[in-house]
Design a protein around this motif. Structure first.
Motif, PDB file in Angstrom:
ATOM      1  N   MET A  39      43.714  43.213  64.922  1.00  0.00           N
ATOM      2  CA  MET A  39      44.289  43.389  66.162  1.00  0.00           C
ATOM      3  C   MET A  39      43.971  44.990  66.551  1.00  0.00           C
ATOM      4  O   MET A  39      43.844  45.749  65.820  1.00  0.00           O
ATOM      5  N   ASP A  49      49.875  38.494  70.201  1.00  0.00           N
ATOM      6  CA  ASP A  49      50.087  38.789  68.807  1.00  0.00           C
ATOM      7  C   ASP A  49      51.508  38.472  68.103  1.00  0.00           C
ATOM      8  O   ASP A  49      51.974  38.521  67.169  1.00  0.00           O
ATOM      9  N   HIS A  70      47.574  33.695  62.779  1.00  0.00           N
ATOM     10  CA  HIS A  70      47.085  34.832  63.596  1.00  0.00           C
ATOM     11  C   HIS A  70      45.760  34.947  64.200  1.00  0.00           C
ATOM     12  O   HIS A  70      44.923  34.353  63.688  1.00  0.00           O
ATOM     13  N   ARG A  71      45.629  35.469  65.412  1.00  0.00           N
ATOM     14  CA  ARG A  71      44.256  35.315  66.178  1.00  0.00           C
ATOM     15  C   ARG A  71      43.780  33.953  66.451  1.00  0.00           C
ATOM     16  O   ARG A  71      42.656  33.322  66.826  1.00  0.00           O
ATOM     17  N   HIS A 131      45.506  33.278  70.959  1.00  0.00           N
ATOM     18  CA  HIS A 131      44.321  34.113  71.483  1.00  0.00           C
ATOM     19  C   HIS A 131      43.231  33.600  72.094  1.00  0.00           C
ATOM     20  O   HIS A 131      42.286  34.010  72.494  1.00  0.00           O
ATOM     21  N   HIS A 172      43.017  40.155  75.656  1.00  0.00           N
ATOM     22  CA  HIS A 172      43.424  40.235  74.250  1.00  0.00           C
ATOM     23  C   HIS A 172      42.568  39.886  73.173  1.00  0.00           C
ATOM     24  O   HIS A 172      42.142  40.530  72.268  1.00  0.00           O
ATOM     25  N   ASP A 197      40.220  41.945  70.302  1.00  0.00           N
ATOM     26  CA  ASP A 197      40.261  41.614  68.969  1.00  0.00           C
ATOM     27  C   ASP A 197      38.877  41.325  68.354  1.00  0.00           C
ATOM     28  O   ASP A 197      38.752  41.599  67.138  1.00  0.00           O
TER      29      ASP A 197
HETATM   30 ZN   LIG Z   1      45.673  39.790  68.542  1.00  0.00          ZN
END
Ligand SMILES: [Zn+2]
Length: 196
Positions: free
Chosen positions: A1, A39, A57-58, A62, A101, A105
């Motif tokens: 991030m 996030d 995550h991601r 995202h 975002h 990233d």
């Molecule tokens: Zn992120």
């Protein structure tokens, strides 16, 4: 991030770039929230969701799909009484904040890539050029770690380009969208119709 500061900074500047009257501070705060919300997927780590999973995550949060969904929901719930032009502006703004975002990233030099096309394609993507130093997931780790080095990298690769984008967007609106009519206040010619 990238750090939450940079995500929120981009959202704030994007909002300030628009001269539409609907862009109040409430809208700007919502935009900044949109830029950080993806996030929240780190909560999944506590529930055994792995980094590379759909909800990891991601992952889905995202994606472009999530950005569309969140923006449409915000406009539908909070701004359904506004004009069509305001709704379109707000949708584009919230979408840009949320989608920015993932874009930031994907420019970082750590972690896994971003699932831009989830849930339709769960592959993870990075940009070929990744100059932004990756930021630790926890805020505590951020300040005890290499905060200065990370912020310096983000200032160069995120804040400065965002400010340039701000100037370009403002200039574009000044020239094309918000230019006062040249004819609206001119004195009426003798014999000219009052109804035009
Ligand atoms: Zn992120």
């Amino acid at each position: 991030m990238a750090s939450a500061f940079s995500h929120a900074f981009v959202a704030l500047v994007l909002g300030k770039a628009s001269r539409h009257p609907i862009m109040t501070w409430q809208v700007l705060f919502l935009g900044m929230a949109c830029s950080i919300v993806p996030d929240l997927d780190v909560i999944g780590f506590s529930f055994g969701i792995r980094y590379g999973d759909l909800w990891g995550h991601r992952g889905l949060t995202h994606s472009i799909f999530f950005a569309c969904l969140l923006s449409a929901l915000l406009v539908r719930v909070w701004y359904w009484r506004t004009s069509s032009s305001a709704k379109a502006t707000l949708f584009i703004y919230f979408f840009s904040c949320t989608a920015s975002h993932g874009v930031l990233d994907a420019m970082t030099n750590g972690g896994l890539g971003v699932a831009f096309f989830s849930p339709f394609d769960t592959s993870r993507y990075f940009f070929t050029y990744r100059p932004v130093a990756v930021s630790p997931i926890g805020i505590g780790d951020f300040f005890t770690g290499e905060a200065f080095r990370i912020l310096a990298s983000e200032a160069t690769w995120i804040w400065l380009p965002t400010l340039v984008l701000f100037l370009l967007l403002r200039g574009f609106q000044q020239m094309w969208l918000w230019r006062p009519s040249q004819t609206s206040h001119r004195p009426r010619e003798p014999g000219e119709s009052a109804k035009d």
